[in-house]
Design a protein around this motif. Structure first.
Motif, short mmCIF file in Angstrom:
data_model
loop_
_atom_site.label_atom_id
_atom_site.label_comp_id
_atom_site.label_asym_id
_atom_site.label_seq_id
_atom_site.Cartn_x
_atom_site.Cartn_y
_atom_site.Cartn_z
N ASP A 27 0.86 -1.19 0.00
CA ASP A 27 0.00 0.00 0.00
C ASP A 27 0.89 1.24 0.00
O ASP A 27 1.17 1.82 1.05
N LYS B 218 0.33 4.20 -0.89
CA LYS B 218 -0.33 5.45 -0.48
C LYS B 218 -0.19 5.69 1.01
O LYS B 218 0.05 6.83 1.46
N SER B 219 -0.32 4.64 1.81
CA SER B 219 -0.25 4.82 3.26
C SER B 219 1.16 4.63 3.82
O SER B 219 1.49 5.19 4.87
#
Length: 437
Positions: A277, A279-280
């Protein structure tokens, strides 16, 4: 049109891409036919190849077509009846791969656009691979090709429309070996022939005869040229690099035959970090405890661009990582993974990389240094060689391991291309390399 009514997910699952009539007509245009010719389309869809065969004079009773889609089969039958006024008894809704080994006849012509990447269960793939002797290659294109060749009459002609990966990806080497055992008439690029599919489509037309020593293939990339069929045999993984001319292939052969080392068994390899992930887990602003992480596009031959992403250095937090010994090696070579050309950099700062970049660490006894290797791989001639053989948009380990690594012609840590070309009687003119005459 029926094709337009099918969902994208269904077409992707079944590998369905119906062939434009212009392509069908072109593939069949030089094929000799008489009133005894038998024709098979093993995955006929709505019948474009079959209708073209009828237009060329093949009798309806000599035409066979199979498909697993009952609606497509009914459409094909109706099209045949509308065109000829005759019923088509040999157009059948069935799975060709399930019945091909039991068919008791041969066909003079087998033309089709097989499913590209059809989703099959692992067990089914293994069983079909054993049945049709495809080796480790279980892609649907290969399964249809191997099954079809078994049904091709002596001196019969087979024409398949295939994705570009069949020409240049190592996975398809068994299929290329099969085709090279026959006489390849023509390989032609039709560009991006299907909506939503980025791969170029290529037709491969072969005759069921053993190739003669000096058999030539008509290759059509943008313009037509001819290549000895045997010239593909000398390429890594028998790649069909039809985008290279006969003269360029002579240069390729010379470069591959000069004394050299290779990276195979001479380096430890590692993939960039797969966070699971981005994005995080990748931060755009530096925070205490984070370290820079670099993407493929951050890599240049001379430096890493200033970091724009930061990450927790605890590798256990991520979905997939290489061995820490790769990332934290005193000296490692990192390179762009998604790229049409080679971009390598020698990293001495234990930088972390995302999975748009990969890394390798040379074995200690390798005859040239990491800096020298980077200079060689970034050089114009090795980039030319890579493109002229592989022409991919991903820099794959197997391809890098097939490249020749020269141990001479360095000035300190820099590959001296001018001296290398002079010593080996190679010249660069008009955007390409050739052997001096």
């Amino acid at each position: 049109r029926y094709e337009q009514s099918l969902s994208e997910s269904h077409k992707n699952k079944e590998g369905i891409f119906y062939t434009d009539k212009i392509v069908v007509t072109d593939m069949l245009k030089d094929t000799p036919i008489d009133d005894q010719t038998t024709f098979l389309d093993p995955c006929c869809g709505c019948g474009n190849f079959i209708l073209e065969a009828i237009e060329k004079g093949i009798r309806v009773e000599n035409i066979y077509g199979f498909d697993t889609d009952p609606i497509a089969i009914e459409i094909t039958k109706k099209r045949i009846y509308h065109k000829t006024g005759r019923l088509a008894p040999n157009i059948i809704c069935t799975d060709f791969l399930a019945i091909a080994s039991s068919l008791d006849r041969k066909f003079d012509l087998i033309f089709t656009n097989p499913p590209w990447g059809k989703k099959l269960q692992k067990k089914q793939k293994e069983e079909l691979s054993q049945l049709y002797k495809t080796g480790l290659n279980t892609d649907s294109c290969s399964l249809f090709a191997f099954a079809s060749v078994q049904l091709l009459a002596k001196s019969g002609t087979l024409g398949f429309l295939l994705p570009e990966s069949v020409l240049n990806i190592a996975t398809f080497q068994p299929l290329r070996a099969l085709l090279l055992s026959l006489s390849i008439r023509k390989i032609k690029n039709y560009g991006k022939a299907f909506d939503g599919i980025q791969s170029r489509a290529y037709s491969i037309i072969v005759k069921n005869l053993s190739p003669r020593e000096y058999h030539q293939i008509q290759c059509v990339e943008t313009e037509a040229h001819y290549r000895l069929q045997s010239s593909f045999m000398h390429n890594p993984n028998r790649i069909f690099n039809i985008w290279s001319t006969s003269e360029e292939q002579n240069t390729i052969n010379k470069l591959l035959n000069l004394p050299h080392y290779s990276l195979k068994d001479n380096a430890d390899w590692g993939l960039g970090i797969v966070t699971g992930d981005n994005k995080s887990k990748c931060k755009q602003l530096f925070e205490e405890g984070l370290v820079p992480i670099f993407r493929g596009k951050d890599i240049t031959p001379n430096q890493l661009n200033a970091p724009t992403l930061y990450i927790d250095p605890d590798l256990s937090k991520y979905q997939q990582t290489a061995s820490p010994s790769i990332y934290y090696a005193d000296k490692k070579i990192i390179y762009r993974f998604i790229s049409t050309h080679l971009v390598f950099f020698c990293d001495t700062k234990q930088s972390l990389i995302l999975n748009s970049a990969n890394a390798l660490v040379l074995k200690k006894d390798f005859p040239i240094s990491s800096e020298q290797l980077v200079s060689l791989l970034n050089s114009k001639i090795i980039n030319w060689l890579f493109t002229k053989i592989f022409r991919t948009h991903k820099i794959l380990r197997k391809d890098l391991e097939a490249l020749p690594i020269y141990s001479n012609c360095y000035k300190n840590d820099t590959f001296d291309e001018e001296t290398f070309l002079h010593n080996n009687q190679i010249t660069y003119t008009n955007g390409t390399y050739s052997i001096k005459r």
